[in-house]
Design a protein around this motif. Structure first.
Motif, short mmCIF file in Angstrom:
data_model
loop_
_atom_site.label_atom_id
_atom_site.label_comp_id
_atom_site.label_asym_id
_atom_site.label_seq_id
_atom_site.Cartn_x
_atom_site.Cartn_y
_atom_site.Cartn_z
N VAL A 12 34.50 53.79 46.68
CA VAL A 12 33.37 52.97 47.12
C VAL A 12 33.80 51.87 48.07
CG1 VAL A 12 31.93 53.50 45.11
CG2 VAL A 12 33.44 51.52 45.05
N ALA A 13 35.05 51.43 47.98
CA ALA A 13 35.57 50.41 48.90
C ALA A 13 37.09 50.43 48.83
CB ALA A 13 35.05 49.04 48.52
N PHE A 14 37.72 49.96 49.93
CA PHE A 14 39.16 49.76 49.92
C PHE A 14 39.52 48.70 50.95
CE2 PHE A 14 38.60 53.37 52.80
CZ PHE A 14 39.37 53.02 53.90
N ALA A 15 40.63 48.05 50.71
CA ALA A 15 41.11 47.02 51.63
C ALA A 15 42.63 46.91 51.48
CB ALA A 15 40.46 45.67 51.32
N SER A 16 43.28 46.47 52.56
CA SER A 16 44.71 46.23 52.48
C SER A 16 44.98 45.20 51.40
CB SER A 16 45.25 45.74 53.82
OG SER A 16 45.26 46.80 54.75
N ALA A 17 46.08 45.38 50.70
CA ALA A 17 46.42 44.49 49.59
C ALA A 17 46.81 43.11 50.11
CB ALA A 17 47.58 45.10 48.80
N PRO A 18 46.68 42.08 49.26
CA PRO A 18 47.17 40.76 49.66
C PRO A 18 48.69 40.81 49.90
CG PRO A 18 45.96 40.65 47.59
CD PRO A 18 46.07 42.08 47.95
N THR A 19 49.20 39.83 50.59
CA THR A 19 50.61 39.81 50.96
C THR A 19 51.53 39.97 49.76
OG1 THR A 19 50.00 38.35 52.78
CG2 THR A 19 52.34 38.54 52.29
N ASN A 20 51.21 39.31 48.65
CA ASN A 20 52.08 39.38 47.48
C ASN A 20 52.00 40.72 46.75
OD1 ASN A 20 49.53 39.02 46.46
ND2 ASN A 20 50.11 37.54 44.91
N GLN A 21 51.10 41.61 47.17
CA GLN A 21 50.98 42.93 46.54
C GLN A 21 51.29 44.07 47.50
OE1 GLN A 21 47.33 43.58 44.35
NE2 GLN A 21 47.20 41.41 43.79
N GLY A 22 51.88 43.75 48.64
CA GLY A 22 52.27 44.80 49.58
C GLY A 22 51.70 44.62 50.97
N GLY A 23 50.75 43.71 51.13
CA GLY A 23 50.17 43.44 52.45
C GLY A 23 49.61 44.69 53.10
N THR A 24 49.91 44.85 54.40
CA THR A 24 49.35 45.99 55.14
C THR A 24 50.10 47.30 54.87
OG1 THR A 24 50.71 45.40 57.06
CG2 THR A 24 48.45 44.54 57.01
N GLY A 25 51.04 47.25 53.93
CA GLY A 25 51.74 48.47 53.54
C GLY A 25 51.16 49.10 52.29
N ALA A 26 50.09 48.51 51.74
CA ALA A 26 49.44 49.03 50.54
C ALA A 26 47.94 48.80 50.65
CB ALA A 26 50.00 48.34 49.29
N VAL A 27 47.20 49.56 49.89
CA VAL A 27 45.75 49.42 49.91
C VAL A 27 45.22 49.44 48.48
CG1 VAL A 27 45.35 51.89 50.23
CG2 VAL A 27 43.61 50.31 50.96
N LEU A 28 44.29 48.53 48.19
CA LEU A 28 43.60 48.50 46.90
C LEU A 28 42.32 49.30 47.05
CD1 LEU A 28 44.05 44.75 45.90
CD2 LEU A 28 45.26 46.72 44.98
N VAL A 29 42.05 50.16 46.09
CA VAL A 29 40.91 51.09 46.19
C VAL A 29 40.01 50.90 44.99
CG1 VAL A 29 40.25 53.51 46.38
CG2 VAL A 29 42.43 52.76 47.34
N LEU A 30 38.71 50.65 45.24
CA LEU A 30 37.72 50.60 44.16
C LEU A 30 37.09 51.97 44.02
CD1 LEU A 30 35.70 47.28 44.62
CD2 LEU A 30 37.39 47.84 42.88
N LEU A 31 37.02 52.45 42.79
CA LEU A 31 36.47 53.78 42.54
C LEU A 31 35.12 53.68 41.87
CD1 LEU A 31 39.75 55.38 41.14
CD2 LEU A 31 38.80 55.63 43.43
N ALA A 32 34.29 54.65 42.13
CA ALA A 32 32.97 54.73 41.50
C ALA A 32 33.17 55.00 40.01
CB ALA A 32 32.14 55.84 42.12
N PRO A 33 32.29 54.47 39.15
CA PRO A 33 32.42 54.75 37.73
C PRO A 33 32.26 56.23 37.42
CG PRO A 33 30.57 53.26 38.17
CD PRO A 33 31.17 53.62 39.47
N LYS A 34 32.96 56.68 36.39
CA LYS A 34 32.88 58.08 35.99
C LYS A 34 31.49 58.37 35.45
CE LYS A 34 35.17 61.31 32.89
NZ LYS A 34 36.17 61.46 31.85
N ARG A 35 30.92 59.46 35.87
CA ARG A 35 29.56 59.80 35.41
C ARG A 35 29.62 60.64 34.18
NH1 ARG A 35 27.26 61.76 41.13
NH2 ARG A 35 28.09 60.04 42.28
#
Length: 185
Positions: free
Chosen positions: A162-185
């Motif tokens: 449903v959404a994703f964004a590059s991680a904050p600097t302390n979590q990998g910065g532009t080398g990682a991405v945090l991903v929000l997933l839709a709830p399981k139906r």
């Protein structure tokens, strides 16, 4: 002069097969087995369809790589159903990643399969936020971060994301991405 005795003639060779037949007596011959069916012919391959499919995939990948991200570019995406505030919170790292996948040193083909499997697994287990580490692509031969671009394209087309964004600097910065997933139906 004494006569030499005549040498005895050598014994006739014994025919083992004849001795065996004499020993067991008359037999009934078994009917011959029918010949087994021949192997089925292989199914014809649709070579033209396979070639067309390969050309379409090649064209699709060429079109997708036209907007290639650079090493320092930040990833960001949200579906319209997700409020902008949620994306801001994701960028700041206010969501804790429940699991992560590290794609460092994998080629694009394996990375794609691993990411698909990871997202399916995360969705099945009801995870809400995951982290994908793709690296910054600084050692890439093509000077563009191949895995970063692959992850960006794939996440945009996955229904469970449903959404994703590059991680904050302390979590990998532009080398990682945090991903929000839709709830399981």
């Amino acid at each position: 002069m004494a006569r030499k005795p005549h040498p005895e003639p050598p014994p006739e060779p014994v025919d083992d097969a004849a001795l065996f037949r004499d020993a067991i007596g008359p037999v009934r011959e078994l009917p011959t087995e029918p010949t087994p069916p021949s192997k089925p012919r292989p199914r014809p391959a649709a070579r033209m369809a396979a070639r067309d499919e390969a050309e379409a995939m090649s064209e699709f990948r060429r079109a997708m790589s036209a907007d290639a991200l650079e090493a320092g570019d930040a990833l960001s995406y949200r579906r319209e159903s997700v409020p902008p505030r949620t994306l801001q919170r994701l960028r700041r790292g206010e969501f804790a990643a429940q699991e992560e996948l590290d794609l460092h040193w994998t080629d694009a083909k394996h990375a794609e399969a691993m990411l698909r499997e990871f997202l399916v697994h995360a969705r099945q287990h009801g995870l809400g936020c995951v982290k994908v580490i793709h690296g910054k692509g600084l050692n890439s031969d093509s000077k563009t971060p191949a895995l970063k671009n692959l992850v960006d394209r794939m996440l945009r087309h996955r229904s469970e994301v449903v959404a994703f964004a590059s991680a904050p600097t302390n979590q990998g910065g532009t080398g990682a991405v945090l991903v929000l997933l839709a709830p399981k139906r």
